[in-house]
Write an enzyme that holds these catalytic residues in place. Structure first.
Site, PDB file in Angstrom:
ATOM      1  N   GLY A 541       0.776  -1.232   0.000  1.00 37.64           N
ATOM      2  CA  GLY A 541       0.000   0.000   0.000  1.00 37.64           C
ATOM      3  C   GLY A 541       0.809   1.283   0.000  1.00 37.64           C
ATOM      4  O   GLY A 541       0.473   2.229   0.727  1.00 37.64           O
ATOM      5  N   GLY A 543       0.859   3.617  -2.231  1.00 43.37           N
ATOM      6  CA  GLY A 543      -0.005   4.723  -2.634  1.00 43.37           C
ATOM      7  C   GLY A 543      -0.899   5.207  -1.508  1.00 43.37           C
ATOM      8  O   GLY A 543      -1.150   6.411  -1.369  1.00 43.37           O
ATOM      9  N   ASP A 544      -1.387   4.287  -0.686  1.00 46.95           N
ATOM     10  CA  ASP A 544      -2.197   4.669   0.475  1.00 46.95           C
ATOM     11  C   ASP A 544      -1.389   5.521   1.451  1.00 46.95           C
ATOM     12  O   ASP A 544      -1.887   6.514   2.007  1.00 46.95           O
ATOM     13  CB  ASP A 544      -2.694   3.420   1.210  1.00 46.95           C
ATOM     14  CG  ASP A 544      -3.979   2.872   0.622  1.00 46.95           C
ATOM     15  OD1 ASP A 544      -4.643   3.590  -0.143  1.00 46.95           O
ATOM     16  OD2 ASP A 544      -4.325   1.727   0.938  1.00 46.95           O
ATOM     17  N   ILE A 545      -0.148   5.123   1.683  1.00 44.53           N
ATOM     18  CA  ILE A 545       0.686   5.839   2.643  1.00 44.53           C
ATOM     19  C   ILE A 545       1.043   7.218   2.107  1.00 44.53           C
ATOM     20  O   ILE A 545       1.029   8.221   2.841  1.00 44.53           O
ATOM     21  CB  ILE A 545       1.930   5.000   2.982  1.00 44.53           C
ATOM     22  CG1 ILE A 545       1.495   3.796   3.842  1.00 44.53           C
ATOM     23  CG2 ILE A 545       2.999   5.825   3.683  1.00 44.53           C
ATOM     24  CD1 ILE A 545       2.443   2.665   3.875  1.00 44.53           C
ATOM     25  N   GLY A 548      -1.955   9.312   2.577  1.00 45.03           N
ATOM     26  CA  GLY A 548      -2.117   9.658   3.976  1.00 45.03           C
ATOM     27  C   GLY A 548      -1.189  10.770   4.420  1.00 45.03           C
ATOM     28  O   GLY A 548      -1.588  11.695   5.134  1.00 45.03           O
TER      29      GLY A 548
END
Length: 771
Positions: A541, A543-545, A548
């Site tokens: 993840g 891209g999620d981090i 965020g």
């Protein structure tokens, strides 16, 4: 401009330049200090590196340390990536926020180690998570380790400015290695919570049933989704196309069975996917609300209708003409985009050195005793990873974060067995290490937002908060009656950060997205590989981090903007745009930019070399001929330094087989740590490729920084948490408490924050609105 008086002086390095770029995007005045010959990026990639990293900044060439000291006396922030640091020059400038960004931090036995993007990615744990399990570790493209340090440094600068509203400036220590180690999704958590070190996943996500698939004309990112509805919709599509094979059998309705035999399920899906052009398949999948995306290369991004409709790209004026470059992660302030930037000529702003107008001394109302965000209340409506990672950053730096857990929309990281990381049964909502990592320092309220009373409770909480963060799909808040116009009626000063996959506007605002599909659309997946036909992709993840972190930056920037203007705002952050903004110089490079393994466009050798032991590797970067000569001495091949086949970096690139053979023969006889330490002792950047176990148990630098922090959870017990990579020396953040038990703070929050009586809380609980 969010605050016209704010001036940032940048002593640039690969680990600070992205921070400077982000601060330009926020509207701050960023002054790039260059040597007489100009910043080294002016000569990289035919100038494209300077165009991307430094457009929009001012340029000065101080003739003396005294001139630079005079400039610092007029500044608010010093973004310091200089090799030896500018502490002496900054001494006595008590209101200056001095953000010191280094590869390994300012304390610990490796503070003097040489670090490059590849070496920091290795020592920070990133390389261990990318690549095929039976092949070498693989870097993420476009300097992702450097950029993680950059966005953390930008957050650090704003935290320092916020803390300065009540106290003096301060030194902030940002370790690039720690920034990477805090951004591994489940990489270290699997070890901390299951005593397990996952192998490199290749092209299949280690937890979620997603991966990389070949299309008729390229690649697709996607998979089975994360809900029964998605599996049923995919199966219906396969049936319609007579491509379901045996997946119609009842056994495949069991998600555990699908996970156990995922290889077979993926083969059936691959046989179907492989017959479609990538763009058409993605369009048809999304029409069925299935999370798939075409894997695009950076030069294809301008054709993405979502990015184009939202005016993501930036026009850059250069001496050679106008260029189109990647834009910024979010529109700021108040929805305004930075549309045009100019590349400064060397020393174009010399007059700034003669201003000699020190900024007025600030009046400090109190001695700082709390983290920078103390007194800020955040309502957290997020779930899974991207949103909770944002609010984790805010909580770590002192914000009171109230996590609203919907009884009708439970967080998969609490309840989904396939995302559960625990030594015990994978059924308890309070024992998942994945959830407990990104939700530490928060309070939990369990609320049924499907009911009218539940929405009423939510509205009353919103009225008492400074920030609201959610990462739902684009229509959810409006369906709840909580669009931005309504939110401003409830709380006119609210900072509202939405972070849907595609953003709230544009033709693809309703697309279903996961981290892997966002990375596919943003160009990151397509460049992660050994060549155009050997794409591996980024599966965890990342891209999620990235989203965020960028959302956290947006929230703190908006709080600073509110402190100046009195106005809140809606930041419509698109996770696609946030990830695309991390694609560096790739768009400027055009179609020639393709996957290139672990190599560097101008350094040689750069790569990952096998060492003694099973799956042990060392990352090495040689930046110039002096380092090459030192390496040749270390490996016992001094004659190679004078060999015409290896005398220059270009010659070494042409003689890759010779160079890699000589270096590889040496590394294979040594433990990775010994090889790295020996090279570093001679000034050559090198680092062992570390997995979660090695980061926690063996890394002396992270240990010296106290990076992993033990806290006791009331149900899961005591365990180590990943630490805070940004260390403010006067107002430090930290891990104050483990994650909350589901609904543990419902009564207290409603009483303390919204003024509910005990009787009202009891009535709501009896009605099933509260848990």
């Amino acid at each position: 401009m969010s605050e016209s008086a704010v001036k940032v002086v940048e002593l640039s390095s690969p680990f600070t330049r992205f921070a400077g770029r982000l601060l330009v995007g926020l509207g701050y005045e960023v002054v790039l200090v260059e040597p007489a010959e100009g910043d080294e990026t002016r000569r990289e990639l035919d100038g494209d590196a300077f165009t991307h990293w430094h457009a929009g900044k001012r340029s000065v060439v101080p003739a003396s340390p005294e001139e630079l000291r005079g400039l610092l006396a007029t500044a608010d922030v010093l973004l310091d990536g200089s090799p030896s640091g500018a502490e002496a020059l900054a001494e006595g400038l008590d209101d200056l926020v001095h953000v010191r960004v280094t590869p390994f931090g300012l304390i610990g036995p490796r503070t003097d180690w040489q670090g490059t993007d590849l070496v920091v990615a290795a020592l920070g744990g990133m390389l261990a998570q990318v690549g095929d399990p039976d092949g070498p570790p693989l870097r993420l493209p476009e300097h992702q380790a450097e950029q993680l340090a950059g966005v953390n440094a930008a957050i650090a600068a704003l935290l320092g400015l916020r803390a300065r509203r009540t106290g003096p400036g301060q030194l902030v220590d940002v370790s690039a290695q720690a920034c990477v180690a805090a951004a591994l999704e489940a990489g270290t958590l699997a070890y901390l919570h299951e005593d397990r070190v996952p192998p490199r996943p290749g092209s299949v996500h280690p937890l979620v049933p997603h991966g990389l698939f070949r299309a008729a004309d390229g690649y697709l990112g996607g998979g089975l989704g994360g809900s029964p509805r998605m599996w049923d919709a995919l199966l219906d599509w396969l049936r319609e196309e007579d491509a379901a094979a045996d997946l119609t059998e009842p056994r495949w309705q069991d998600p555990v069975e699908r996970k156990t035999h995922q290889e077979h399920v993926f083969k059936v899906v691959q046989d179907f996917v492989g017959t479609w052009p990538k763009a058409e398949f993605a369009e048809r999948a999304q029409a069925r609300k299935l999370p798939w995306a075409a894997v695009d290369l950076p030069h294809e991004l301008p054709d993405n209708p979502q990015l184009a409709a939202r005016d993501f790209f930036t026009r850059v004026r250069t001496p050679e003409g106008e260029r189109t470059d990647l834009g910024f992660p979010f529109a700021f302030p108040e929805g305004h985009r930075v549309r045009e930037l100019e590349v400064p000529a060397l020393d174009a702003d010399r007059d700034m050195l003669a201003e000699h107008r020190p900024r007025p001394a600030l009046v400090h109302t109190q001695t700082p005793a709390h983290p920078a965000l103390h007194g800020i209340r955040v309502l957290d409506l997020t779930w899974v990873l991207a949103g909770p990672y944002c609010t984790k950053v805010l909580a770590d730096h002192g914000a009171e974060v109230i996590k609203v857990e919907s009884l009708g929309r439970p967080d998969p990281t609490r309840f989904a067995p396939f995302m559960h990381l625990s030594r015990g049964p994978h059924t308890g909502p309070n024992t998942n290490g994945y959830f407990n990592e990104v939700n530490r320092n928060k309070r939990s309220i369990a609320l049924d937002t499907r009911t009218e009373d539940g929405i009423t409770v939510l509205r009353e909480l919103i009225a008492h908060c400074d920030v609201l963060v959610e990462n739902f799909s684009s229509t959810v808040m409006r369906k709840l009656g909580l669009g931005y116009e309504e939110l401003t009626r409830i709380n006119p000063d609210l900072v509202y950060v939405s972070m849907s996959g595609m953003g709230h506007t544009g033709p693809r605002n309703g697309w279903v997205s996961y981290a892997d599909t966002v990375s596919a659309s943003a160009g990151l997946t397509g460049l992660t590989g050994w060549g155009p036909d050997e794409v591996v992709g980024v599966i965890y993840g990342h891209g999620d981090i990235v989203a965020g972190l960028q959302a956290a930056l947006a929230a703190v920037a908006a709080l600073e903007h509110r402190a100046v203007t009195g106005r809140g705002q809606h930041i419509d952050l698109s996770q696609l745009e946030a990830t695309a903004a991390h694609m560096g110089t790739s768009l400027l490079g055009g179609p020639a930019v393709k996957p290139s393994g672990n190599t560097h466009p101008s350094w040689s050798p750069q790569g990952v070399y096998r060492c003694l032991g099973t799956d042990r590797w060392v990352a090495v970067s040689v930046r110039d001929d002096t380092e090459w000569a030192a390496l040749c001495e270390v490996i016992g091949r001094p004659e190679l330094a004078a060999d015409e086949r290896t005398f220059t970096a270009e010659a070494r690139r042409r003689s890759t087989a010779l160079v890699d053979s000589a270096l590889g023969e040496w590394t294979r006889t040594l433990p990775a740590d010994v090889a790295a330490e020996t090279l570093q002792a001679h000034g050559v950047p090198a680092g062992a490729v570390q997995d979660g176990r090695e980061l926690v148990e063996h890394d002396p630098q992270l240990r010296a920084r106290g990076f992993y922090v033990r806290k006791e959870h009331p149900v899961a017990g005591a365990f180590l948490h990943e630490g805070v990579p940004v260390r403010l020396t006067q107002t430090p953040g930290g891990i104050r408490a483990a994650a909350p038990v589901l609904g543990a703070d419902t009564d207290a929050v409603l009483s303390e924050v919204a003024g509910f009586s005990a009787e009202r809380v009891q009535r709501l609980r009896e009605a099933g609105v509260l848990r």
